[in-house]
Write a protein that holds these residues in place. Structure first.
Motif, mmCIF file in Angstrom:
data_model
loop_
_atom_site.group_PDB
_atom_site.id
_atom_site.type_symbol
_atom_site.label_atom_id
_atom_site.label_comp_id
_atom_site.label_asym_id
_atom_site.label_seq_id
_atom_site.Cartn_x
_atom_site.Cartn_y
_atom_site.Cartn_z
ATOM 1 N N GLU A 12 26.599 29.734 47.765
ATOM 2 C CA GLU A 12 27.243 29.019 46.668
ATOM 3 C C GLU A 12 28.096 30.011 45.889
ATOM 4 N N SER A 13 29.344 29.651 45.670
ATOM 5 C CA SER A 13 30.220 30.519 44.884
ATOM 6 C C SER A 13 29.929 30.343 43.398
ATOM 7 N N ALA A 14 29.786 31.461 42.694
ATOM 8 C CA ALA A 14 29.545 31.406 41.259
ATOM 9 C C ALA A 14 30.775 30.847 40.550
ATOM 10 N N ASP A 15 30.535 30.055 39.526
ATOM 11 C CA ASP A 15 31.616 29.481 38.726
ATOM 12 C C ASP A 15 32.031 30.510 37.674
ATOM 13 N N VAL A 16 32.947 31.391 38.063
ATOM 14 C CA VAL A 16 33.319 32.541 37.237
ATOM 15 C C VAL A 16 34.835 32.609 37.139
ATOM 16 N N ASP A 17 35.333 32.908 35.957
ATOM 17 C CA ASP A 17 36.763 33.122 35.756
ATOM 18 C C ASP A 17 37.083 34.559 36.160
ATOM 19 N N VAL A 18 37.368 34.745 37.452
ATOM 20 C CA VAL A 18 37.545 36.111 37.943
ATOM 21 C C VAL A 18 38.783 36.767 37.336
ATOM 22 N N ALA A 19 39.806 35.980 37.034
ATOM 23 C CA ALA A 19 41.023 36.560 36.461
ATOM 24 C C ALA A 19 40.745 37.175 35.093
ATOM 25 N N ALA A 20 39.891 36.510 34.304
ATOM 26 C CA ALA A 20 39.588 37.010 32.961
ATOM 27 C C ALA A 20 38.804 38.317 33.010
ATOM 28 N N LEU A 21 38.031 38.523 34.085
ATOM 29 C CA LEU A 21 37.202 39.723 34.193
ATOM 30 C C LEU A 21 37.861 40.829 35.004
ATOM 31 N N SER A 22 38.970 40.517 35.647
ATOM 32 C CA SER A 22 39.662 41.499 36.483
ATOM 33 C C SER A 22 40.667 42.279 35.652
ATOM 34 N N ASP A 23 40.679 43.585 35.858
ATOM 35 C CA ASP A 23 41.642 44.409 35.126
ATOM 36 C C ASP A 23 42.262 45.487 36.005
ATOM 37 N N ALA A 24 42.108 45.369 37.320
ATOM 38 C CA ALA A 24 42.710 46.344 38.223
ATOM 39 C C ALA A 24 44.222 46.188 38.204
ATOM 40 N N ASP A 25 44.908 47.305 38.115
ATOM 41 C CA ASP A 25 46.366 47.275 38.121
ATOM 42 C C ASP A 25 46.875 46.862 39.498
ATOM 43 N N SER A 26 48.046 46.282 39.518
ATOM 44 C CA SER A 26 48.675 46.027 40.817
ATOM 45 C C SER A 26 49.019 47.372 41.438
ATOM 46 N N VAL A 27 48.745 47.495 42.717
ATOM 47 C CA VAL A 27 48.921 48.779 43.384
ATOM 48 C C VAL A 27 50.356 48.928 43.852
ATOM 49 N N GLU A 28 50.933 50.074 43.541
ATOM 50 C CA GLU A 28 52.299 50.337 43.981
ATOM 51 C C GLU A 28 52.325 50.509 45.501
ATOM 52 N N GLU A 29 53.203 49.786 46.141
ATOM 53 C CA GLU A 29 53.309 49.874 47.593
ATOM 54 C C GLU A 29 53.859 51.241 47.988
ATOM 55 N N PRO A 30 53.276 51.887 49.009
ATOM 56 C CA PRO A 30 53.851 53.152 49.470
ATOM 57 C C PRO A 30 55.248 52.928 50.031
ATOM 58 N N ALA A 31 56.008 54.005 50.069
ATOM 59 C CA ALA A 31 57.415 53.896 50.475
ATOM 60 C C ALA A 31 57.567 53.305 51.861
ATOM 61 N N TRP A 32 56.588 53.486 52.705
ATOM 62 C CA TRP A 32 56.684 53.035 54.096
ATOM 63 C C TRP A 32 55.833 51.799 54.349
#
Length: 462
Positions: A157-177
């Protein structure tokens, strides 16, 4: 209301044969958590790219909180916010971090990252193994007596959680290649399972496994999937051993493949008992080896800086290192490997050894520079395997016998790429007038390397 269970995913980004996930699924609604950790060694660019896409894949299967910071603060904070229990599969580095989290919140941990626990496999005298072949035989004997029984992906069963509100990881910069990485790689558990079963089917149909095949098509291509735990080693062992038992003709190839899986196990066995392998020679006598760049020229490991980026541009041999990185050494097999690495995030294992030997022995450049370059550019760059393999090829590590071996890149090319298919794919100008002479003469640089080994031996014996 049933308490949710947080499954803290690390290098186990899968649902199949995930002990922690099974434990959680039996106890309550599940929410996943990944942490972009600010402790330990930061991932290199290519591995970070892979992990980000693998996390995206698993987030399609369960709610996933993606946080950033020190787990000793992040995990308890999120657990408290959700009133949740926490569980994870054990890892064998940053164990002090995990112990601190467990002390604060009483988390539950499980095996599953390796085939065996690093303290389970010991010599007859009760000490850790230092040589691979007896280690392999010991692991094989353990697993024949008590084979792994992989778990199917659980219903949960998936927990009923607002994952966006608890997430704070930055978007990762794509490597040049990143575009070329995407063209050659498909991260995620679904892709891992598909590739693994295609590999088994190939062996079942009479195909070969050859870890020295440079032309392509005879290796498994599973290294990054194992590195990020999209496949569990227990699942890989059980399925492959079953194939070997059922199909006699496939057995030699299946066991040759499993031997390579245990090589990964050996790297972690040694890393667990010899931490900081990425910065320290395993064999202390190599502290006296006359590297072109000594460790004193390398930033401390606490700075987590790439040495080739931090050094003075006037430093001797910086140009030679850059030529090696770009695949412009004048040695066809080395250049092919380095260009394959940049384009795909991967390099054939045989060529890794040759490229590493050329850097450390023919050019005399410290293995840490090569290890750091691979750490940044390999999609399968692994905390244990990357430094372990570099120290093996440099001679400073475990089971590097003979430690003074210098691969002749031309003989290796003639033996393992006799038709030139691998080299011509990545270095089309090779063996033409446009192609330069080697940076250093092969035979003379080998003599210098052997003389340096003799000097080191004399210094440590005096």
């Amino acid at each position: 209301m049933t308490r949710p269970i947080i499954v803290w995913f690390r290098d186990d980004l899968r649902l199949t044969d995930n002990t922690a996930l099974h434990w959680a699924a039996e106890r309550g609604p599940v929410v996943g958590l990944t942490v972009d950790e600010t402790v330990g060694r930061p991932l290199g660019a290519a591995a970070r790219w892979w992990r980000r896409h693998s996390e995206a894949s698993i987030s399609e299967k369960l709610p996933l909180i993606r946080a950033k910071g020190d787990p000793r603060e992040v995990v308890p904070r999120i657990a408290q916010a959700l009133g949740a229990e926490v569980t994870w599969n054990r890892r064998y580095h940053l164990t002090d971090v995990d112990a601190a989290v467990k002390e604060r919140i009483g988390a539950t941990s499980h095996p599953g990252f390796l085939l065996t626990e690093p303290w389970e496999v010991v010599t007859g005298s009760g000490t850790p193994f230092k040589v691979f072949t007896p280690f392999y035989k010991a692991v094989q004997a353990l697993l024949i007596d008590a084979p792994p029984h992989p778990l199917e992906a659980p219903q949960f069963e998936s927990a009923d959680v607002d994952v966006a509100a608890l997430s704070d990881a930055d978007s990762v910069e794509e490597p040049a290649w990143s575009q070329t990485l995407a063209a050659h790689n498909t991260p995620g558990e679904d892709a891992a399972l598909a590739r693994f079963h295609e590999f088994l089917e190939r062996l079942r149909d009479g195909g070969s496994y050859d870890n020295n095949d440079l032309a392509g098509g005879m290796t498994s291509g599973l290294s990054p999937h194992l590195r990020f735990g999209e496949l569990s080693p227990g699942y890989v062992w059980a399925e492959t051993a079953a194939l070997a038992d059922e199909y006699t003709a496939a057995a030699p190839h299946a066991w040759a493949f499993l031997r390579q899986v245990v090589w990964r196990e050996f790297a972690w066995h040694r890393y667990y008992h010899v931490p900081k392998m990425e910065t320290r020679n395993v064999r202390g006598q190599f502290d006296h080896f006359d590297w072109a760049w000594t460790e004193r020229a390398v930033p401390s490991s606490d700075e987590h800086a790439f040495a080739h980026q931090a050094m003075d541009p006037e430093t001797e041999h910086l140009d030679e290192l850059a030529q090696w990185q770009r695949g412009e050494t004048g040695v066809p097999l080395v250049d092919a490997g380095m260009r394959e690495l940049w384009a795909t995030g991967a390099m054939h294992n045989r060529v890794r050894m040759v490229a590493g030997s050329w850097l450390t022995k023919n050019l005399g450049i410290h293995w840490r520079h090569g290890e750091e370059w691979f750490w940044d550019t390999l999609v399968d760059a692994d905390v244990a395997s990357n430094p372990f393999n570099w120290q093996w090829v440099a001679g400073s590590g475990d089971d590097a016998a003979p430690y003074f071996r210098v691969f002749n890149p031309e003989l290796q090319r003639e033996k393992f790429d006799p038709n030139g298919a691998y080299v011509s794919k990545w270095v089309p100008e090779a063996l033409t007038p446009m192609y330069p002479e080697p940076m250093v003469e092969i035979k003379e640089s080998r003599k210098r390397a052997l003389a340096a080994y003799d000097d080191m031996k004399a210094a440590t014996e005096s």
